[in-house]
Design a protein around this motif. Sequence first.
Motif, PDB file in Angstrom:
ATOM      1  N   LYS A 194      37.136  46.017  28.825  1.00  0.00           N
ATOM      2  CA  LYS A 194      36.265  47.019  29.427  1.00  0.00           C
ATOM      3  C   LYS A 194      36.540  47.130  30.912  1.00  0.00           C
ATOM      4  O   LYS A 194      36.885  46.135  31.567  1.00  0.00           O
ATOM      5  N   LEU A 195      36.356  48.309  31.445  1.00  0.00           N
ATOM      6  CA  LEU A 195      36.615  48.548  32.863  1.00  0.00           C
ATOM      7  C   LEU A 195      35.722  47.675  33.738  1.00  0.00           C
ATOM      8  O   LEU A 195      36.149  47.197  34.793  1.00  0.00           O
ATOM      9  N   GLU A 196      34.494  47.442  33.294  1.00  0.00           N
ATOM     10  CA  GLU A 196      33.550  46.640  34.070  1.00  0.00           C
ATOM     11  C   GLU A 196      34.046  45.207  34.280  1.00  0.00           C
ATOM     12  O   GLU A 196      33.641  44.540  35.235  1.00  0.00           O
ATOM     13  N   GLN A 197      34.927  44.733  33.410  1.00  0.00           N
ATOM     14  CA  GLN A 197      35.463  43.382  33.539  1.00  0.00           C
ATOM     15  C   GLN A 197      36.451  43.258  34.697  1.00  0.00           C
ATOM     16  O   GLN A 197      36.875  42.138  35.032  1.00  0.00           O
ATOM     17  N   LEU A 198      36.809  44.386  35.297  1.00  0.00           N
ATOM     18  CA  LEU A 198      37.743  44.357  36.427  1.00  0.00           C
ATOM     19  C   LEU A 198      37.037  44.182  37.771  1.00  0.00           C
ATOM     20  O   LEU A 198      37.688  44.162  38.814  1.00  0.00           O
TER      21      LEU A 198
END
Length: 332
Positions: free
Chosen positions: A121-125
């Motif tokens: 997921k993008l939020e994990q970046l």
Amino acid sequence: MRTEKLTFLCLLFLLCALPGSVNAADKLVALYSAHAVPYAMPWVAEELGLLKKYDIDLEFVYIPSSSAATAALLGGNVEVGLLGGVGIVNAYVNGATDVVFIGSIKNTMTQSILAKPEITKLEQLKGKRVGVTRIGSNTHYFTVQACRRAGMNTDKDIIFVQTGGEAETVGALVSGRMDAATLLPPSDAKAIAQGFRYVVFGPDIGIPYAASTITTRRSVIAKRGPMLGRFMRAMAEASRAMHRDREIVYRVMEKKLRIKDRGVLDASYTIEMKVMEPRLALKAPAIHPMLEEVGRNNTRAGDVKPESLMDRRYLAEMESSGFFNQLWSEKR
């Protein structure tokens, strides 16, 4: 007397055949900013003999990222740029009004964000290092836009790493110097082959953006207008060939970029050809988002209309003369 006349005619023939004669092709220096399918267009034109047909001696040089390529175009040694539009828009807003779009190869972004399989997921970046070619480049712009759609603020949530080019980005990602990277086809397929996965697949988003433009300077149009017209016709014919014959694209990609993997070529061609403009159409809605982005840091962008950055004379001529219709009506 007859011998002297024959000698004169022979000398005249030899002089006309010498390099630099009045019949020599027009020299044109152009640049491209990424190793990607859209920028193969001049190579396809060369492969098909179109540059010779239109009397153009093309020097096609690689200058990675829109911002660096824009600087080179403004420097004067390069007359035409095949590059992302954001650098041009930024330069125009800041007073370099000589630059102008005369065609567009692609008006939709096809970049994607890739990372290790554990990042899904993008939020994990958040707090991670993400590779882009340069700040202000197409890859940077795409990352910013994708993160905003996920409610993220790249100024706080992302650590951008500038690599200088697509190949360098892939190398840095594979070596572990960054956690994720934003890449164009075919570089994304190379990363996939190394075990990385899409976190954001750009073509699914379809962000409007003048991602691959044909740009020049108004001063070049004033001095070398007819030559640019011939160049645009060569690009139009190459565009048709690219849309109808993937093998010609594969051939030049292998020859110029040493890409031989059929899977990589297939993936790149399929993604890019879905959004490439058959008739090199300039579209104001693809320029407007860039003006909005530049306007976040420069209020003067609000006074600039997309149309002021476009010169459609060559596209209009090819339409009104019937050139486009005849070109696309041909079966071969």
